[in-house]
Motif scaffolding. Structure first.
Motif, PDB file in Angstrom:
ATOM      1  N   ARG A 242      10.499   3.159  -6.917  1.00 13.78           N
ATOM      2  CA  ARG A 242      10.512   4.542  -6.444  1.00 13.78           C
ATOM      3  C   ARG A 242      10.110   4.575  -4.970  1.00 13.78           C
ATOM      4  O   ARG A 242      10.013   3.538  -4.318  1.00 13.78           O
ATOM      5  CB  ARG A 242       9.570   5.406  -7.292  1.00 13.78           C
ATOM      6  N   GLU A 243       9.875   5.776  -4.449  1.00 14.31           N
ATOM      7  CA  GLU A 243       9.547   5.932  -3.038  1.00 14.31           C
ATOM      8  C   GLU A 243       8.337   5.081  -2.641  1.00 14.31           C
ATOM      9  O   GLU A 243       7.347   5.019  -3.367  1.00 14.31           O
ATOM     10  CB  GLU A 243       9.237   7.402  -2.725  1.00 14.31           C
ATOM     11  N   VAL A 244       8.445   4.418  -1.500  1.00 15.18           N
ATOM     12  CA  VAL A 244       7.309   3.680  -0.940  1.00 15.18           C
ATOM     13  C   VAL A 244       6.640   4.603   0.071  1.00 15.18           C
ATOM     14  O   VAL A 244       7.269   5.059   1.024  1.00 15.18           O
ATOM     15  CB  VAL A 244       7.761   2.375  -0.268  1.00 15.18           C
TER      16      VAL A 244
ATOM     17  N   SER B  46       2.417   0.568  -0.937  1.00 17.03           N
ATOM     18  CA  SER B  46       2.110   1.333  -2.150  1.00 17.03           C
ATOM     19  C   SER B  46       3.260   2.283  -2.433  1.00 17.03           C
ATOM     20  O   SER B  46       3.926   2.765  -1.509  1.00 17.03           O
ATOM     21  CB  SER B  46       0.809   2.113  -1.994  1.00 17.03           C
ATOM     22  N   SER B  47       3.470   2.558  -3.714  1.00 18.29           N
ATOM     23  CA  SER B  47       4.667   3.291  -4.105  1.00 18.29           C
ATOM     24  C   SER B  47       4.374   4.287  -5.211  1.00 18.29           C
ATOM     25  O   SER B  47       3.358   4.206  -5.911  1.00 18.29           O
ATOM     26  CB  SER B  47       5.745   2.301  -4.567  1.00 18.29           C
ATOM     27  N   TRP B  48       5.312   5.209  -5.380  1.00 17.99           N
ATOM     28  CA  TRP B  48       5.242   6.158  -6.486  1.00 17.99           C
ATOM     29  C   TRP B  48       5.577   5.496  -7.822  1.00 17.99           C
ATOM     30  O   TRP B  48       5.519   6.159  -8.861  1.00 17.99           O
ATOM     31  CB  TRP B  48       6.199   7.324  -6.233  1.00 17.99           C
ATOM     32  N   ASP B  49       5.935   4.208  -7.820  1.00 14.60           N
ATOM     33  CA  ASP B  49       6.155   3.510  -9.088  1.00 14.60           C
ATOM     34  C   ASP B  49       4.854   2.954  -9.659  1.00 14.60           C
ATOM     35  O   ASP B  49       4.871   2.148 -10.581  1.00 14.60           O
ATOM     36  CB  ASP B  49       7.190   2.394  -8.923  1.00 14.60           C
ATOM     37  N   SER B  50       3.725   3.371  -9.091  1.00 19.85           N
ATOM     38  CA  SER B  50       2.384   3.057  -9.595  1.00 19.85           C
ATOM     39  C   SER B  50       1.886   1.675  -9.206  1.00 19.85           C
ATOM     40  O   SER B  50       0.894   1.211  -9.760  1.00 19.85           O
ATOM     41  CB  SER B  50       2.320   3.181 -11.128  1.00 19.85           C
TER      42      SER B  50
ATOM     43  N   ASP C 274      -0.367   6.980 -11.926  1.00 16.79           N
ATOM     44  CA  ASP C 274       0.770   7.603 -11.263  1.00 16.79           C
ATOM     45  C   ASP C 274       0.838   7.214  -9.792  1.00 16.79           C
ATOM     46  O   ASP C 274       0.237   6.244  -9.368  1.00 16.79           O
ATOM     47  CB  ASP C 274       0.684   9.113 -11.436  1.00 16.79           C
ATOM     48  N   CYS C 275       1.551   8.010  -9.012  1.00 19.69           N
ATOM     49  CA  CYS C 275       1.893   7.698  -7.630  1.00 19.69           C
ATOM     50  C   CYS C 275       0.705   7.142  -6.840  1.00 19.69           C
ATOM     51  O   CYS C 275      -0.342   7.782  -6.764  1.00 19.69           O
ATOM     52  CB  CYS C 275       2.401   8.950  -6.934  1.00 19.69           C
TER      53      CYS C 275
END
Length: 370
Positions: A105-107, A123-127, A178-179
Motif C-alpha cells: 500500500r502507500e508508503v 513505513s507504509s499503510w500495509d502495516s 494499521d497504517c
C-alpha cells in the motif's frame, strides 16, 4: 521569509540537504495526493535571497516523503502512493536510478540512517516497516507486530448485499497494526528505529535482535499518531504528534518494556509523558527536534500553522505536573503564512534557526524560527 510556488502540486514534505547549505528537496502531489501524478522539486536558495528551481522529476503517483542520501550528495529517496520507493540522482534527468517495490500500500515515510549510512527505512499503510540497502533490490528486514484491538472500536458487520464494491482487488486479512505513518532511525544508534501508527502505538525496534520489537506503548490514548522524532542530544527522549492536537515528549527509560507486558497494556490509555505541548487547533502532522538545541522542537499542523516550542521539562522531576509543563511558556514562535494544511517542515542544518515548510497551498517557505 522566502517563498516559492509549486504550481499545480500540493506539498507533502521538504528536506534540507545534509551536504549543501542552500539545497532543499520538496515532495509534492497533484490534486492533494488523492489522484494523479507527483513531482519532486530540487530547489536552491540564491545569495540574493531567492529560491530557484534546479531540477524537477515527475512521477506516476503522488509523493508523500523525501529523504536525502547520507552517502552521496546528489542522491535522494522519495516514496509514493503506489507503494514504491525511488532513488533519484539530481545530476541526471527524468527517471530514478533505482526503484524498490515491496510494500502493498502507500508508503508514507522514508528515512536514511545517519549512523549506519548504508541503509534506510520506510513505513507504509500495509502495516510494515522495512529496512533497505540502496545496492540491493529486496529489503533487508521487515518489521511488523501483532494487531492490537484494545485501542479501536469495531463497527458491526454490514451484510454483503448492502456493501458497494469498493475495489476489484482481493483484500488480504491484515494481522498487524494499521497504517504506519512514520518510522525513523535513531541519530545515536544505527540499529534502533521508532515508528508510530494509526492504532496509537509507538514502537521501538532493535534491528539486531531476533525479536526486534523491544518497546510498544499506547502514546495518545487510542487516537492516530502521525509523526515521531528522536531528540538529537538526549538518546532516550522522543516526541510524538497526534490527531488529538497535542505533542507529547517521552523518556523511553520510564516506559515498561515488553517483559512487563501485563503492566504496560492493562492501562489502555498508556503511560504518562514527560511533557505535553498543547496549542494547535487541529491534528499535528509533523514534529521535529532542532539539530542545534536539545530543548527546541518544530511542528506543523492541519490548522495551517507551524509552531516552535521549547521543552521546559525539569530534568530532576520524574513525573509530569502542571508546574513543570508550563504550557503558556512553551510556545516561542508561530508561522501563519500558509493558507492550507501544512504537511511538511524541516530544520536547516546550516543556518541556525532557519526552517523550511510546505503544504497544500502549493507554497514552500523558508523562514527564521528562532
Amino acid at each position: 521569509m522566502i517563498p516559492f510556488r509549486t504550481t499545480g502540486y500540493n506539498g507533502y514534505a521538504c528536506k534540507y540537504s545534509p551536504f549543501y547549505d542552500n539545497k532543499i528537496a520538496v515532495a509534492t502531489a497533484a490534486n492533494y495526493g488523492l489522484v494523479g501524478n507527483g513531482r519532486l522539486y530540487i530547489l536552491s536558495i540564491t545569495p540574493d535571497g531567492r529560491i530557484v528551481q534546479d531540477a524537477i522529476f515527475d512521477t506516476q503517483d503522488g509523493l508523500y516523503d523525501v529523504s536525502w542520501s547520507e552517502l552521496h550528495e546528489n542522491q535522494l529517496l522519495t516514496c509514493s502512493g503506489d507503494g514504491s520507493i525511488s532513488l533519484f540522482d539530481t545530476t541526471l534527468q527524468q527517471f530514478p536510478i533505482k526503484r524498490f517495490h515491496e510494500h502493498q500500500r502507500e508508503v508514507f515515510s522514508v528515512n536514511w540512517n545517519m549512523v549506519d549510512k548504508s541503509v534506510f527505512c520506510s513505513s507504509s499503510w500495509d502495516s510494515t516497516v522495512k529496512v533497505w540497502s540502496p545496492v540491493r533490490n529486496n529489503s533487508l528486514l521487515t518489521l511488523t507486530s501483532i494487531k492490537d484491538f484494545t485501542t479501536k472500536t469495531e463497527l458491526p458487520p454490514v451484510p454483503n448485499s448492502q456493501m458497494p464494491p469498493l475495489s476489484t482487488k482481493p483484500i488480504a486479512e491484515n494481522t498487524a497494526n494499521d497504517c504506519v505513518y512514520q518510522a525513523t532511525f535513531s541519530p545515536h544508534d544505527g540499529n534502533t528505529i521508532i515508528s508510530v501508527n494509526s492504532a496509537s502505538h509507538c514502537q521501538v525496534w532493535d534491528t539486531r535482535s531476533a525479536k526486534p520489537l523491544v518497546l510498544d506503548f499506547i502514546s495518545h490514548g487510542g487516537l492516530e499518531v502521525l509523526s515521531c522524532d528522536f531528540n538529537k542530544y538526549r538518546p532516550t527522549v522522543i516526541a510524538t504528534a497526534s490527531v488529538d492536537k497535542s505533542i507529547k515528549i517521552w523518556d523511553l527509560r520510564m516506559i515498561p518494556d515488553l517483559q512487563h507486558h501485563s503492566v504496560a497494556h492493562k492501562n489502555k490509555v498508556g503511560p504518562s509523558p514527560r511533557n505535553k505541548l498543547i496549542g494547535h487547533d487541529f491534528a499535528v502532522r509533523k514534529v521535529q527536534w532542532s539539530p542545534h538545541a536539545s530543548d527546541i522542537l518544530l511542528s506543523c499542523s492541519y490548522d495551517m500553522t507551524c509552531r516552535v516550542w521549547r521543552d521546559l521539562t525539569d530534568e530532576t522531576a520524574p513525573f509530569m505536573s502542571g508546574m513543570r509543563m508550563r504550557h503558556g511558556d512553551a510556545l516561542i514562535n508561530q508561522f501563519d503564512a500558509h493558507s492550507e494544511f501544512v504537511l511538511g517542515c524541516d530544520w536547516s542544518l546550516w543556518g541556525r534557526g532557519f526552517v523550511a515548510s510546505t503544504g497544500w497551498d502549493e507554497m514552500v517557505y523558508v523562514w527564521k524560527a528562532i
